[in-house]
Design a protein around this motif. Structure first.
Motif, PDB file in Angstrom:
ATOM      1  N   ILE A  54       6.215   4.332   7.907  1.00 29.74           N
ATOM      2  CA  ILE A  54       5.696   3.665   6.690  1.00 29.74           C
ATOM      3  C   ILE A  54       4.903   2.941   6.737  1.00 29.74           C
ATOM      4  N   GLY A  55       5.285   1.349   7.650  1.00 28.21           N
ATOM      5  CA  GLY A  55       4.578   0.234   7.923  1.00 28.21           C
ATOM      6  C   GLY A  55       4.103  -0.077   8.588  1.00 28.21           C
ATOM      7  N   SER A  56       3.916   1.298   9.825  1.00 24.68           N
ATOM      8  CA  SER A  56       2.864   0.935  10.297  1.00 24.68           C
ATOM      9  C   SER A  56       1.380   0.868  10.177  1.00 24.68           C
ATOM     10  N   SER A  57       1.071  -0.169  11.742  1.00 22.87           N
ATOM     11  CA  SER A  57      -0.289  -0.743  10.901  1.00 22.87           C
ATOM     12  C   SER A  57      -1.372   0.069  11.865  1.00 22.87           C
ATOM     13  N   GLU A  75      -1.149  -3.190   7.015  1.00 26.02           N
ATOM     14  CA  GLU A  75      -0.132  -2.659   5.909  1.00 26.02           C
ATOM     15  C   GLU A  75      -0.976  -1.656   5.565  1.00 26.02           C
ATOM     16  N   PRO A  76      -1.601  -0.781   5.970  1.00 28.32           N
ATOM     17  CA  PRO A  76      -1.949   0.182   4.735  1.00 28.32           C
ATOM     18  C   PRO A  76      -1.359   0.910   3.658  1.00 28.32           C
ATOM     19  N   TYR A  91      -0.669   9.833  10.026  1.00 27.98           N
ATOM     20  CA  TYR A  91      -1.342   8.748   9.247  1.00 27.98           C
ATOM     21  C   TYR A  91      -0.725   8.972   7.718  1.00 27.98           C
ATOM     22  N   SER A  92      -1.427  10.980   7.420  1.00 25.17           N
ATOM     23  CA  SER A  92      -1.298  11.229   5.735  1.00 25.17           C
ATOM     24  C   SER A  92       0.259  11.580   5.394  1.00 25.17           C
ATOM     25  N   GLN A  93       1.060  11.853   6.258  1.00 27.67           N
ATOM     26  CA  GLN A  93       2.375  12.175   6.380  1.00 27.67           C
ATOM     27  C   GLN A  93       3.130  11.353   6.041  1.00 27.67           C
ATOM     28  N   LEU A  94       2.940   9.502   6.411  1.00 25.37           N
ATOM     29  CA  LEU A  94       4.040   9.162   6.398  1.00 25.37           C
ATOM     30  C   LEU A  94       2.952   8.340   5.728  1.00 25.37           C
ATOM     31  N   VAL A  95       1.586   7.781   5.646  1.00 18.60           N
ATOM     32  CA  VAL A  95       1.191   6.087   4.825  1.00 18.60           C
ATOM     33  C   VAL A  95       0.681   6.701   3.282  1.00 18.60           C
ATOM     34  N   TYR A  96       0.425   7.430   3.398  1.00 17.27           N
ATOM     35  CA  TYR A  96       0.058   8.298   1.786  1.00 17.27           C
ATOM     36  C   TYR A  96       1.043   9.177   1.685  1.00 17.27           C
ATOM     37  N   GLU A 128      -2.930   2.063   0.551  1.00 17.61           N
ATOM     38  CA  GLU A 128      -2.834   3.523   0.292  1.00 17.61           C
ATOM     39  C   GLU A 128      -0.770   4.123  -0.792  1.00 17.61           C
ATOM     40  N   ALA A 129      -0.122   3.810  -0.281  1.00 12.65           N
ATOM     41  CA  ALA A 129       0.903   4.436  -0.950  1.00 12.65           C
ATOM     42  C   ALA A 129       0.622   4.785  -2.012  1.00 12.65           C
ATOM     43  N   MET A 130       0.109   3.068  -2.780  1.00  8.47           N
ATOM     44  CA  MET A 130       1.007   3.010  -4.221  1.00  8.47           C
ATOM     45  C   MET A 130      -1.505   3.585  -4.600  1.00  8.47           C
ATOM     46  N   ALA A 131      -2.014   3.880  -4.147  1.00  3.57           N
ATOM     47  CA  ALA A 131      -2.793   4.648  -4.838  1.00  3.57           C
ATOM     48  C   ALA A 131      -1.966   6.273  -4.751  1.00  3.57           C
ATOM     49  N   ASN A 132      -1.985   6.270  -3.869  1.00  2.00           N
ATOM     50  CA  ASN A 132      -0.919   7.831  -4.175  1.00  2.00           C
ATOM     51  C   ASN A 132      -0.183   7.728  -5.098  1.00  2.00           C
ATOM     52  N   TYR A 133       0.874   7.298  -5.122  1.00  5.65           N
ATOM     53  CA  TYR A 133       1.665   6.642  -6.323  1.00  5.65           C
ATOM     54  C   TYR A 133       1.253   7.674  -7.623  1.00  5.65           C
ATOM     55  N   SER A 134       0.222   6.608  -8.222  1.00  8.03           N
ATOM     56  CA  SER A 134       0.026   6.167  -8.746  1.00  8.03           C
ATOM     57  C   SER A 134      -1.306   7.242  -9.590  1.00  8.03           C
TER      58      SER A 134
END
Length: 504
Positions: free
Chosen positions: A417-420, A369-370, A430-435, A374-380
């Motif tokens: 977004i939720g892919s491993s 669950e990256p 990866y950057s587009q979706l997860v970050y 990563e999404a949390m750090a980018n949002y914050s």
């Protein structure tokens, strides 16, 4: 790790265009990806009481030969909820041994024509004072045990040596420093799948670990300095011009270290109970070093206020030769290009500082669950930027707008977004979706419930899972307990490729 480095004015759009082009042109496949593995599958859940593993390492660094030799003593309690006949450790340095094919996929960003192999050799293992058997396969060390009873504590001792590889990654060196990320053997996590022994994927940060207690004694030449996850005690002079530094720290998921020559300089400032150090070369831009130092200080203070206090005595921001920025507990890397020019950006230091909360204190399975870190750090980091550096924050939002266009193409292909991490074949997707889209998911929710409520729920999440491992389900439960079942549905939809609105 930070992939979206941003500059001012028109450079925002140039960065966005270049990244968008990289996404379109990227089609490289990762040849070294393995299926995520675990043994003892379908076993009962782990015990409720968790006793951290203790790591006590003594090493000597040969800076000329780029070698490390030493011992690691481990005191481990069986937290798995059942008797075990084996224990597993990650030995990530072996990913860069000579016989590994690192030519495909994102490895080309880490390995180039100047790269040289390196590895870790374990020469002896003792179990409770008796010489034991062991086997290393790829990046996993397996140690058989007679019978490790539930709740029982065992003492292990590993004698090892390392040849530090030459590349552009987390564990390597250049002419001024040796940076050691993911170098120390750490115990594998045991969860509902059993022992989780994921391979070292090139995309993302393929790490998953519990907090532990670390004590590290490192001996280096006296003209070298040490920055690490902990706060070093004053060095002790040894014979033949060497110094030994000792660091002890609790409740961290890993232990990173950078060994620097006399060309490194330091900026220091006290933030509450924490000393913030920024390390840079004398040849770097002092203005850029100062900007990043100030941004790191402000970010540490901001996140401490908004999410929860930073508990460690020291925070080191270190210039390395890695191709990008990278987070470790209590220490982050900044790539050299960020400090070489006055026209620098501060997005990386803020993003990696946010990781001290999301990955560091609140842990997650970064392979499975990256998005959760990563999404949390980018949002914050964007939240911080919009308040403290509005022009930079606006640039991050513009980049996000560009990067999240066209994601339905990947989602139709089964990537979300939720892919491993092992599902992704290139860094652009990866950057587009997860970050980026992961951060957008959080920002859209904030627009509906408001900043105050968002901060309140993230504080609750932080307080509940500090020093623990959280899952995506844990995260959504914190929100649904307050906002209702619609919050759980909102996250499930976004994580699986649907962009529903949250309606209260």
């Amino acid at each position: 790790m930070n992939k979206g480095e941003i500059k001012k004015g028109r450079v925002y759009w140039l960065a966005a265009i270049l990244i968008a082009l990289a996404v379109l042109l990227s089609g490289c496949k990762e040849n070294n990806s393995k299926e995520t593995t675990g043994t003892n599958k379908n076993q009962p859940s782990v015990a409720k009481e968790f006793i951290p593993t203790e790591y006590d390492s003594t090493v000597t660094v040969n800076v000329e030969e780029k070698t490390i030799a030493g011992t690691l003593k481990v005191k481990s309690t069986n937290n798995t909820g059942k008797d075990q006949d084996k224990i597993y450790f990650h030995v990530y340095p072996n990913q860069f041994r000579e016989d590994v094919d690192l030519l495909g996929g994102f490895w080309r960003q880490i390995i180039d024509e100047n790269s040289e192999p390196g590895s870790m050799e374990v020469t002896e293992v003792q179990v409770d004072g008796t010489k034991g058997n062991f086997e290393i396969k790829d990046t996993v060390l397996e140690i058989p045990l007679d019978k490790w009873k539930m709740g029982q504590t065992i003492d292990l001792e590993l004698k090892f040596s390392m040849k530090v590889p030459k590349n552009n990654g987390r564990f390597t060196y250049d002419e001024n420093a040796i940076w050691l990320g993911n170098w120390i053997p750490i115990q594998a996590v045991y969860d509902e799948r059993g022992w989780v022994t994921d391979p070292y994927h090139s995309i993302g940060d393929p790490f998953y670990s519990q907090v532990g207690k670390y004590s590290v004694n490192v001996t280096v030449p006296s003209n070298y300095k040490v920055a690490s996850t902990g706060k070093e005690e004053d060095g002790v002079k040894e014979q033949d011009g060497y110094m030994t530094y000792t660091t002890t720290i609790d409740n961290v998921r890993d232990f990173a270290m950078v060994i620097m020559d006399e060309n490194y300089q330091k900026l220091s400032e006290q933030v509450g109970e924490t000393t913030v150090n920024t390390w840079y070369l004398a040849s770097d831009s002092q203005e850029a070093a100062k900007k990043n130092h100030e941004a790191g200080i402000k970010a540490l203070s901001y996140f401490s206020k908004v999410y929860g206090p930073y508990p460690y005595p020291e925070y080191d921001i270190v210039r390395t030769g890695m191709f990008t920025a990278m987070e470790f507990p209590g220490l982050i890397y900044l790539p050299k290009n960020i400090l070489e020019s006055n026209e620098t950006e501060i997005g990386s230091v803020v993003h990696e500082t946010a990781h001290q909360w999301w990955y560091g204190m609140v842990g997650n399975d970064e392979v499975k669950e990256p998005w959760l870190d990563e999404a949390m750090a980018n949002y914050s980091s964007t939240r911080f930027m919009l308040e403290e550096f509005p022009e930079n924050g606006a640039g991050q939002l513009e980049l996000r707008k560009v990067m999240t266009q066209g994601t339905e193409v990947h989602e139709r292909g089964g990537l979300f977004i939720g892919s491993s991490v092992d599902k992704f074949k290139n860094i652009g997707t990866y950057s587009q979706l997860v970050y980026q889209k992961g951060a957008l998911m959080l920002e859209n929710l904030e627009k509906v419930i408001g900043k105050e409520k968002m901060d309140q729920l993230l504080q609750k999440y932080f307080n509940e899972y500090q020093y623990k491992i959280a899952t995506g389900s844990d995260f959504s439960s914190v929100f649904s307990e307050d906002l209702g079942p619609e919050a759980k549905e909102y996250f499930e939809n976004w994580l699986s490729g649907k962009e529903t609105e949250f309606k209260q």
